[in-house]
Every structure is written in structure tokens, then in C-alpha cells.
Design a protein around this motif. Sequence first.
Motif, PDB file in Angstrom:
ATOM      1  N   VAL A   1     -44.063 -17.655  37.298  1.00 33.08           N
ATOM      2  CA  VAL A   1     -44.553 -18.704  36.867  1.00 33.08           C
ATOM      3  C   VAL A   1     -46.144 -18.312  36.221  1.00 33.08           C
ATOM      4  CG1 VAL A   1     -45.518 -20.548  38.182  1.00 33.08           C
ATOM      5  CG2 VAL A   1     -43.520 -19.792  38.352  1.00 33.08           C
ATOM      6  N   TYR A   2     -46.205 -19.717  34.790  1.00 32.36           N
ATOM      7  CA  TYR A   2     -47.757 -19.360  34.618  1.00 32.36           C
ATOM      8  C   TYR A   2     -48.057 -20.463  34.716  1.00 32.36           C
ATOM      9  CZ  TYR A   2     -50.423 -17.582  30.749  1.00 32.36           C
ATOM     10  OH  TYR A   2     -51.284 -16.244  30.327  1.00 32.36           O
TER      11      TYR A   2
ATOM     12  N   HIS B   1     -42.636 -24.190  25.786  1.00 39.91           N
ATOM     13  CA  HIS B   1     -41.794 -23.100  26.103  1.00 39.91           C
ATOM     14  C   HIS B   1     -41.628 -22.918  27.871  1.00 39.91           C
ATOM     15  CE1 HIS B   1     -40.589 -23.101  22.168  1.00 39.91           C
ATOM     16  NE2 HIS B   1     -41.191 -22.352  21.667  1.00 39.91           N
ATOM     17  N   TYR B   2     -42.600 -22.964  28.645  1.00 41.40           N
ATOM     18  CA  TYR B   2     -43.124 -22.522  29.413  1.00 41.40           C
ATOM     19  C   TYR B   2     -44.376 -23.372  30.353  1.00 41.40           C
ATOM     20  CZ  TYR B   2     -45.637 -18.899  28.198  1.00 41.40           C
ATOM     21  OH  TYR B   2     -46.710 -18.152  27.361  1.00 41.40           O
TER      22      TYR B   2
ATOM     23  N   PRO C   1     -49.791 -23.234  42.315  1.00 39.36           N
ATOM     24  CA  PRO C   1     -51.356 -22.185  42.750  1.00 39.36           C
ATOM     25  C   PRO C   1     -51.342 -21.157  41.147  1.00 39.36           C
ATOM     26  CG  PRO C   1     -49.790 -22.875  43.894  1.00 39.36           C
ATOM     27  CD  PRO C   1     -49.254 -23.464  42.878  1.00 39.36           C
ATOM     28  N   ARG C   2     -53.213 -21.222  40.853  1.00 36.18           N
ATOM     29  CA  ARG C   2     -53.019 -20.495  40.189  1.00 36.18           C
ATOM     30  C   ARG C   2     -53.477 -19.068  41.057  1.00 36.18           C
ATOM     31  NH1 ARG C   2     -59.196 -20.284  39.735  1.00 36.18           N
ATOM     32  NH2 ARG C   2     -59.158 -19.175  37.581  1.00 36.18           N
TER      33      ARG C   2
ATOM     34  N   ILE D   1     -46.423 -14.810  42.098  1.00 32.37           N
ATOM     35  CA  ILE D   1     -47.720 -13.811  41.679  1.00 32.37           C
ATOM     36  C   ILE D   1     -47.815 -14.539  40.530  1.00 32.37           C
ATOM     37  CG2 ILE D   1     -49.081 -11.798  41.162  1.00 32.37           C
ATOM     38  CD1 ILE D   1     -46.930 -10.571  43.010  1.00 32.37           C
ATOM     39  N   PRO D   2     -48.447 -15.668  40.367  1.00 32.56           N
ATOM     40  CA  PRO D   2     -48.604 -16.185  39.027  1.00 32.56           C
ATOM     41  C   PRO D   2     -49.263 -15.278  38.337  1.00 32.56           C
ATOM     42  CG  PRO D   2     -49.441 -17.963  40.068  1.00 32.56           C
ATOM     43  CD  PRO D   2     -49.377 -16.457  40.889  1.00 32.56           C
ATOM     44  N   VAL D   3     -49.419 -15.829  36.381  1.00 32.91           N
ATOM     45  CA  VAL D   3     -50.464 -14.969  35.745  1.00 32.91           C
ATOM     46  C   VAL D   3     -51.573 -15.319  35.633  1.00 32.91           C
ATOM     47  CG1 VAL D   3     -50.542 -14.528  33.031  1.00 32.91           C
ATOM     48  CG2 VAL D   3     -48.123 -14.542  34.321  1.00 32.91           C
TER      49      VAL D   3
END
Length: 287
Positions: A159-160, A166-167, A173-174, A186-188
Motif C-alpha cells: 500500500v502506498y 495508477h495506485y 495509515p502512513r 508496511i506502507p511505503v
Amino acid sequence: MSENSRTASEKAIVNALTIDVEDYFQVSALAPHFPRKNWDAVPCRVERNVDLILDLLDQRGAKATFFTLGWVAERYPQLVRRIVEGGHEVASHGYSHERASAMTPKAFLADIALAKAVLEDIAGKKVTGYRAPSFSIGMQNLWAHDTIAEAGYVYSSSVYPVKHDHYGIPDAPRFPYLLASGLMEIPVTTMRLLGRNWPAGGGGYFRLLPYAVSRWQIARVNRDDKRPAIFYFHPWEVDPDQPRVAEASAKTRFRHYVNLARTENRLKRLLGDFNWGRADEVFRNAA
């Protein structure tokens, strides 16, 4: 920047460096020009590029996570073993680089389970992490997280939390969070500024914008949020001599080829300016 001039927070925090191991012809934007059925006929450049990255990491004593395609691992098993021998984490990028949002739950499970089995057999290590191609888990296919857990993964970095054409899930959450299934997402990394999240975790932004921007963003997350960043790039981004696809749209060509010749030197600076480790170790107790 010298070691003495780095701030205490930058010295103390170990960030997670991640590499999405795929070849230039496997990226989603170029898919119309390279059908999967023809991939074996296209000369690969991924081995040379990953070896270059391994050398850079070794020179700096840095560790990283390599989200590797099962397709690549089957054809270059010694490359996977060199990643393991270097003390890095082998994680999954799926088998065929098909976007999670384009698959049914059944097909998605089959793809990520196959990739996990292939990688574990070659690496001789448990594979606990997964990243969806093109960060293709969004609001329309949140079921994918449950499927990732069902396949036996411990964490996802798919998840970004940005707005992108495109996404992205801008309101996600950050920082790492646990899902009901027990999977950790674990988001980018993003930087919060002016009421919105700004991309700060690498990829095309790392090539497009001046290096100083990436350095400032990561340092701010380390200092102000007191959190480690998770950064990503691709092996083809250190390969300015890769074949050009003239038939691709102007927008695609710009995104894919901008500043390729500068990426290697920028990575060298990045490795010197921050401490870097494996995602599974950096975020072991994050959520």
C-alpha cells in the motif's frame, strides 16, 4: 554529507531499503509491448543489475530486502542465492508480475503461493514478506490482504498512502499496522505536509526530483515522526543502457527513462547518508 554532520536521529534510526526484482520488460506500464507469453524470448538484464546493487550494498555494509519475482528466481536461482549469501532478505513480488487488482482472489492466491514456494525452495529460507506489483492493493481489492495472510506471509508492503493515477490509498495509515488477519502492512514512506501525504519512498520520484528532496524527506520522517522509512527502487533503474521502447507513449517513456543515468550515483549518496537494513528486521516489532 560527512558522518560528523549527520543528526543524532539519522544515525540512530535504521531505515528499510527494498528492491523490487523485475526486469525492464516486466513493468506494468510496458506490458502492452511485452506479453508474458513472449518473456522468455526477451534478453534479460536483471542479473547484471542486481549484481551491481549487491556490490553497492556490500561496499557500504548495508542490508536490504529483495522483493523478487518467482519468474525471475526460477531462471536465475544463483542470483537468489547470492542475495541470501550477502545477508539480505528474499521476499516475494508474486510470480508473474500481474497486478493484484486485475486478478480474482483464486488466481491471486495461486500466484503468490507459487512465488513463495519457488523462492523458499531456491533460497533455503522462509519467505515472510510480499509486495504487490505496482502497489496494486487499493480500496477495491482490500480482500487481497486476507489472501496474502492465507498464503502464509507475515507482512505485506503493498500500500502506498498517496494519490496516484495508477495506485494508492491516500487515507491509509502512513506507518505499519496490523490487519484483522494478523498480517502486518508496511506502507511505503510518505511525508505529511500541507494536509496531504507526499511520496517519499523512492521509485520514479527518486529519479525525477533532485536527490536533495529525497534526502530531506527521509530525514524529516526520521527526525519529526521518529520512524524508520521504507524506500524502494528497481534493478532496471540503475541500467541506463537498457533497450528503449519507442512505441510506448510519451508519458510512459518519460516515467520509465527519466534520469536513469543518475540513479546509481544517487543510490551511493543515499547509502552514505542513512543507515539501511532489511524490512523484516527494521519493522519486526513495528505494529
